[in-house]
Design a protein around this motif. Structure first.
Motif, PDB file in Angstrom:
ATOM      1  N   VAL A 207       0.836  -1.204   0.000  1.00 51.24           N
ATOM      2  CA  VAL A 207       0.000   0.000   0.000  1.00 51.24           C
ATOM      3  C   VAL A 207       0.867   1.249   0.000  1.00 51.24           C
ATOM      4  CG1 VAL A 207      -1.660   1.334   1.348  1.00 51.24           C
ATOM      5  CG2 VAL A 207      -1.961  -1.128   1.080  1.00 51.24           C
ATOM      6  N   ALA A 208       1.917   1.220   0.845  1.00 51.18           N
ATOM      7  CA  ALA A 208       2.822   2.378   0.907  1.00 51.18           C
ATOM      8  C   ALA A 208       3.479   2.618  -0.450  1.00 51.18           C
ATOM      9  CB  ALA A 208       3.879   2.141   1.981  1.00 51.18           C
ATOM     10  N   LYS A 209       3.923   1.541  -1.125  1.00 45.65           N
ATOM     11  CA  LYS A 209       4.532   1.694  -2.449  1.00 45.65           C
ATOM     12  C   LYS A 209       3.528   2.204  -3.466  1.00 45.65           C
ATOM     13  CE  LYS A 209       8.222  -1.753  -2.045  1.00 45.65           C
ATOM     14  NZ  LYS A 209       8.764  -3.029  -2.579  1.00 45.65           N
ATOM     15  N   GLU A 210       2.274   1.738  -3.317  1.00 49.92           N
ATOM     16  CA  GLU A 210       1.225   2.194  -4.218  1.00 49.92           C
ATOM     17  C   GLU A 210       1.005   3.696  -4.073  1.00 49.92           C
ATOM     18  OE1 GLU A 210      -3.576   1.787  -4.178  1.00 49.92           O
ATOM     19  OE2 GLU A 210      -2.452  -0.087  -3.973  1.00 49.92           O
ATOM     20  N   GLU A 211       0.996   4.173  -2.820  1.00 50.46           N
ATOM     21  CA  GLU A 211       0.805   5.607  -2.586  1.00 50.46           C
ATOM     22  C   GLU A 211       2.015   6.402  -3.069  1.00 50.46           C
ATOM     23  OE1 GLU A 211      -0.565   6.729   1.246  1.00 50.46           O
ATOM     24  OE2 GLU A 211      -2.553   5.992   0.743  1.00 50.46           O
ATOM     25  N   GLU A 212       3.216   5.853  -2.855  1.00 45.92           N
ATOM     26  CA  GLU A 212       4.410   6.531  -3.341  1.00 45.92           C
ATOM     27  C   GLU A 212       4.384   6.644  -4.867  1.00 45.92           C
ATOM     28  OE1 GLU A 212       7.741   4.408  -1.902  1.00 45.92           O
ATOM     29  OE2 GLU A 212       7.473   5.006   0.190  1.00 45.92           O
ATOM     30  N   LYS A 213       3.948   5.580  -5.513  1.00 47.08           N
ATOM     31  CA  LYS A 213       3.864   5.590  -6.976  1.00 47.08           C
ATOM     32  C   LYS A 213       2.837   6.610  -7.442  1.00 47.08           C
ATOM     33  CE  LYS A 213       3.100   2.580 -10.976  1.00 47.08           C
ATOM     34  NZ  LYS A 213       2.776   1.195 -11.425  1.00 47.08           N
ATOM     35  N   ALA A 214       1.673   6.634  -6.752  1.00 50.53           N
ATOM     36  CA  ALA A 214       0.633   7.604  -7.107  1.00 50.53           C
ATOM     37  C   ALA A 214       1.130   9.029  -6.903  1.00 50.53           C
ATOM     38  CB  ALA A 214      -0.621   7.360  -6.275  1.00 50.53           C
ATOM     39  N   ALA A 215       1.836   9.240  -5.788  1.00 50.83           N
ATOM     40  CA  ALA A 215       2.373  10.579  -5.515  1.00 50.83           C
ATOM     41  C   ALA A 215       3.418  10.973  -6.558  1.00 50.83           C
ATOM     42  CB  ALA A 215       2.976  10.614  -4.117  1.00 50.83           C
ATOM     43  N   ALA A 216       4.252   9.990  -6.957  1.00 54.44           N
ATOM     44  CA  ALA A 216       5.271  10.270  -7.975  1.00 54.44           C
ATOM     45  C   ALA A 216       4.628  10.635  -9.309  1.00 54.44           C
ATOM     46  CB  ALA A 216       6.182   9.061  -8.141  1.00 54.44           C
ATOM     47  N   LEU A 217       3.566   9.907  -9.671  1.00 49.76           N
ATOM     48  CA  LEU A 217       2.874  10.201 -10.923  1.00 49.76           C
ATOM     49  C   LEU A 217       2.227  11.581 -10.877  1.00 49.76           C
ATOM     50  CD1 LEU A 217       1.217   6.733 -11.669  1.00 49.76           C
ATOM     51  CD2 LEU A 217       3.119   7.790 -12.885  1.00 49.76           C
ATOM     52  N   GLN A 218       1.637  11.907  -9.717  1.00 52.73           N
ATOM     53  CA  GLN A 218       1.022  13.221  -9.568  1.00 52.73           C
ATOM     54  C   GLN A 218       2.080  14.320  -9.644  1.00 52.73           C
ATOM     55  OE1 GLN A 218      -2.015  13.945  -9.678  1.00 52.73           O
ATOM     56  NE2 GLN A 218      -3.251  12.265  -8.934  1.00 52.73           N
ATOM     57  N   SER A 219       3.212  14.079  -8.985  1.00 57.07           N
ATOM     58  CA  SER A 219       4.296  15.068  -9.025  1.00 57.07           C
ATOM     59  C   SER A 219       4.811  15.260 -10.441  1.00 57.07           C
ATOM     60  CB  SER A 219       5.436  14.636  -8.098  1.00 57.07           C
ATOM     61  OG  SER A 219       5.002  14.535  -6.764  1.00 57.07           O
ATOM     62  N   GLN A 220       4.946  14.135 -11.155  1.00 55.30           N
ATOM     63  CA  GLN A 220       5.400  14.209 -12.546  1.00 55.30           C
ATOM     64  C   GLN A 220       4.422  15.012 -13.395  1.00 55.30           C
ATOM     65  OE1 GLN A 220       5.611  10.399 -14.512  1.00 55.30           O
ATOM     66  NE2 GLN A 220       7.179  11.073 -15.938  1.00 55.30           N
ATOM     67  N   LYS A 221       3.133  14.795 -13.147  1.00 62.93           N
ATOM     68  CA  LYS A 221       2.110  15.531 -13.892  1.00 62.93           C
ATOM     69  C   LYS A 221       2.178  17.022 -13.578  1.00 62.93           C
ATOM     70  CE  LYS A 221      -1.975  13.683 -14.117  1.00 62.93           C
ATOM     71  NZ  LYS A 221      -3.344  13.228 -13.734  1.00 62.93           N
ATOM     72  N   THR A 303     -10.605  13.402  -4.883  1.00 63.19           N
ATOM     73  CA  THR A 303      -9.986  12.692  -3.762  1.00 63.19           C
ATOM     74  C   THR A 303      -9.047  13.626  -3.002  1.00 63.19           C
ATOM     75  OG1 THR A 303      -8.143  11.934  -5.134  1.00 63.19           O
ATOM     76  CG2 THR A 303     -10.110  10.552  -5.081  1.00 63.19           C
ATOM     77  N   SER A 304      -8.622  13.168  -1.832  1.00 60.78           N
ATOM     78  CA  SER A 304      -7.699  13.972  -1.033  1.00 60.78           C
ATOM     79  C   SER A 304      -6.368  14.157  -1.768  1.00 60.78           C
ATOM     80  CB  SER A 304      -7.472  13.323   0.326  1.00 60.78           C
ATOM     81  OG  SER A 304      -6.957  12.003   0.179  1.00 60.78           O
ATOM     82  N   ILE A 305      -5.919  13.109  -2.469  1.00 62.43           N
ATOM     83  CA  ILE A 305      -4.674  13.219  -3.236  1.00 62.43           C
ATOM     84  C   ILE A 305      -4.837  14.248  -4.350  1.00 62.43           C
ATOM     85  CG2 ILE A 305      -3.124  11.989  -4.799  1.00 62.43           C
ATOM     86  CD1 ILE A 305      -3.520   9.495  -3.192  1.00 62.43           C
ATOM     87  N   GLU A 306      -6.008  14.248  -4.989  1.00 59.12           N
ATOM     88  CA  GLU A 306      -6.267  15.207  -6.058  1.00 59.12           C
ATOM     89  C   GLU A 306      -6.266  16.631  -5.512  1.00 59.12           C
ATOM     90  OE1 GLU A 306      -6.323  15.525  -9.968  1.00 59.12           O
ATOM     91  OE2 GLU A 306      -6.752  13.566  -9.082  1.00 59.12           O
ATOM     92  N   LYS A 307      -6.853  16.817  -4.331  1.00 62.16           N
ATOM     93  CA  LYS A 307      -6.868  18.151  -3.717  1.00 62.16           C
ATOM     94  C   LYS A 307      -5.456  18.622  -3.395  1.00 62.16           C
ATOM     95  CE  LYS A 307     -11.484  17.886  -1.627  1.00 62.16           C
ATOM     96  NZ  LYS A 307     -12.241  17.841  -0.351  1.00 62.16           N
ATOM     97  N   GLU A 308      -4.637  17.722  -2.835  1.00 61.17           N
ATOM     98  CA  GLU A 308      -3.251  18.085  -2.521  1.00 61.17           C
ATOM     99  C   GLU A 308      -2.479  18.426  -3.791  1.00 61.17           C
ATOM    100  OE1 GLU A 308      -1.459  15.005  -0.268  1.00 61.17           O
ATOM    101  OE2 GLU A 308      -2.863  15.139   1.400  1.00 61.17           O
ATOM    102  N   THR A 309      -2.727  17.658  -4.860  1.00 66.18           N
ATOM    103  CA  THR A 309      -2.055  17.919  -6.131  1.00 66.18           C
ATOM    104  C   THR A 309      -2.421  19.294  -6.673  1.00 66.18           C
ATOM    105  OG1 THR A 309      -2.027  15.551  -6.663  1.00 66.18           O
ATOM    106  CG2 THR A 309      -1.758  17.085  -8.492  1.00 66.18           C
TER     107      THR A 309
END
Length: 538
Positions: A207-221, A303-309
């Motif tokens: 799960v932690a790796k999944e979130e890190e990957k999602a965060a990395a993709l969001q950061s890249q975007k 989502t919360s990740i989308e809001k942070e992004t």
């Protein structure tokens, strides 16, 4: 024993499934990603891991040693029965992730529940459960990185079950039944609970790796968007730049619509509006200068990740606007500095020229009239130069010819000037008042005290990528140790010519870059050459 082992491994699948479901819960994700749990998170963690311990108890099987009998767990346990279970998984992980408070409280909940169920092993199993939570928390304090090592977590889970087996032998009565019980259930429970703890940890890590990957993709975007918007926001927040940025946001974020407003009006809108919207402010120096509105197709997309992004993206765009404003201020300051440097040169020119005219009036009125005509032309060119930052090379040449005509009269025609100028260069531009101060330095300082013929050569050559300029005299020259810093600082000259060369060098570098600075070649009593290159600008 082997039959119990198969049943325990089968039931372990249920525990793993529950662990996977738990990792989908937001509070659980926040908890495992936090360096230190807040009080609210601690309460949630206690309830979660305590309940997980109880579920681990109910997912086990009741065991009767003599006669050998396995059956589904009931709500009441007879005195001659025990439970083969997964209770310590939740308690051990509670101690590892939540510390002493969570581990102890979860152990009390799960262990107290086990005591209430009854059976001749109820008391030692309850004590072992509490001890497992405390021990796991203690191990975490000694090795904070333990939760990243599945093998060690396996050993902790297996060790907790070993402790439970030992307490059953020591505290459960009758002793013979306790001993027989341990002989049958020890190995299956030790292996199953150790494996269960390790699997739970691996699921958490995934799960932690999944979130890190999602965060990395969001950061890249976000970085990709920032890279695309940078060139448009250089001009500030305008309707044109807002249109470009809106289009980029709409396409990159797959939005239903996007809007950019300034402090008063809507600057741009693309797509359509919806109730599922995120609004972020654009700021410059802590002042709100605009608003970003992101419209999504449905509320579940927000989502919360989308809001942070989006919050991070708004901060980046705000930073770009601040940089654009700072760049404008820098350009204004650069223009102001060029004007100041140029203004410093003008009195220098006039002072020396007027001294020459005054001396000519006294000794030769005819030459004085010629000098005054040249002075009139020189002043006219000089005034034109102060109203423009760039002048053509043709204007600069006319300017120096007017100056040299006066100086030739002052030196009684002992100055011989030769021009080697490519006509194709005459329309190229350079900072106003660049050549005249260099030539004035040659006349004033290079030819000072010289008895022989004074020679001055002005060369301008057209090259493929740039234009080279060189002003050479046969004057007294400069010592080699002074050449390096000759135009680097105002104080580099002790003879008064430092400020002129410094100003020219500064203006050339501010206009064309550091590669266009002045260069010098000289030896004492062998003249001096000042040369530099400028890009082709018509």
């Amino acid at each position: 024993m082997y039959e119990l082992m198969l049943i325990m491994l089968e039931r372990l699948g249920l525990i793993v499934m529950l662990a996977f479901i738990a990792t989908r819960l937001r509070f659980f994700r926040d908890m495992i990603s936090s360096a230190a749990l807040s009080r609210k998170q601690q309460y949630k963690a206690i309830i979660f891991f305590g309940a997980f311990g109880i579920i681990g108890t109910y997912s086990g099987v009741t065991f009767q040693a003599e006669p050998f009998l396995l059956q589904r767990l009931k709500t009441d346990i007879f005195n001659h029965e025990a439970i083969a279970n997964f209770r310590v998984i939740g308690v051990v992980l509670g101690g590892l992730f939540g510390g002493y408070k969570v581990g102890t409280a979860a152990g009390l909940i799960a262990g107290g529940h086990r005591m209430l169920l009854g059976g001749f092993t109820a008391f030692p199993c309850g004590i072992a459960t509490i001890a497992a939570g405390i021990s796991a928390a203690w191990i975490r304090t000694k090795n904070p990185e333990i939760t990243a090592k599945p093998l060690l977590v396996f050993l902790i889970g297996a060790g907790a079950e070993m402790l439970q087996m030992a307490l059953i032998v020591l505290l459960a009565r009758p002793y013979t039944e306790a001993l027989v019980l341990v002989q049958h259930i020890a190995l299956p429970m030790i292996l199953a609970n150790g494996i269960g703890c390790a699997l739970f940890l691996l699921i958490i890590k995934s799960v932690a790796k999944e979130e890190e990957k999602a965060a990395a993709l969001q950061s890249q975007k976000v970085l990709r968007i920032a890279e695309q918007t940078l060139m448009h926001l250089k001009s500030g927040l305008t309707p044109q730049s807002a249109d470009k940025v809106c289009t980029i946001l709409y396409q990159e974020l797959n939005l239903k619509g996007a809007t950019i407003d300034d402090a008063e009006n809507q600057l741009s809108h693309i797509g359509s509006s919806s109730n599922a919207a995120v609004i972020e402010s654009l700021k410059s120096r802590d002042t709100v200068i605009g608003t970003l509105r992101f419209y999504f197709y449905s509320q579940k997309d927000v989502t919360s990740i989308e809001k942070e992004t989006l919050s991070g993206l708004a901060n980046l765009l705000s930073s770009q606007l601040e940089l654009a404003e700072a760049d404008k201020l820098y350009n204004l300051a650069k223009d102001a500095e060029i004007n100041i440097l140029q203004a410093q040169i003008n009195p220098h020119f006039l002072f020396n020229t007027l001294n020459t005219v005054i001396s000519l009036i006294r000794i030769n009125p005819e030459k004085a009239r010629t000098a005054l005509r040249s002075l009139s032309k020189f002043i006219r060119q000089n005034l034109h130069s102060t109203t423009a930052s760039l002048k053509t090379l043709e204007n600069e040449v006319e300017h120096i010819k007017a100056y040299l005509s006066i100086e030739q009269i002052r030196f009684e025609d002992r100055i011989a000037v030769s021009y080697h100028i490519d006509d194709s260069c005459l329309h190229n531009k350079l900072p106003a008042l660049t050549l005249q101060p260099i030539i004035e330095n040659a006349v004033k300082h290079g030819f000072k005290g010289k008895i022989d013929q004074c020679k001055l050569s002005i060369t301008v050559r057209d090259h493929k990528d740039n234009i080279s300029l060189c002003i050479k005299d046969n004057g007294s020259g400069v010592r080699e140790n002074r050449l390096v810093n000759l135009a680097a600082d105002v104080s580099s000259s002790t003879e008064g010519n430092g400020i002129a060369l410094y100003n020219i060098n500064k203006r050339l570098q501010m206009t064309f870059g550091s590669d266009s600075g002045l260069h010098f070649k000289s030896r004492p009593d062998d003249g001096m050459a000042v040369y530099f290159n400028i890009p082709k600008i018509s």
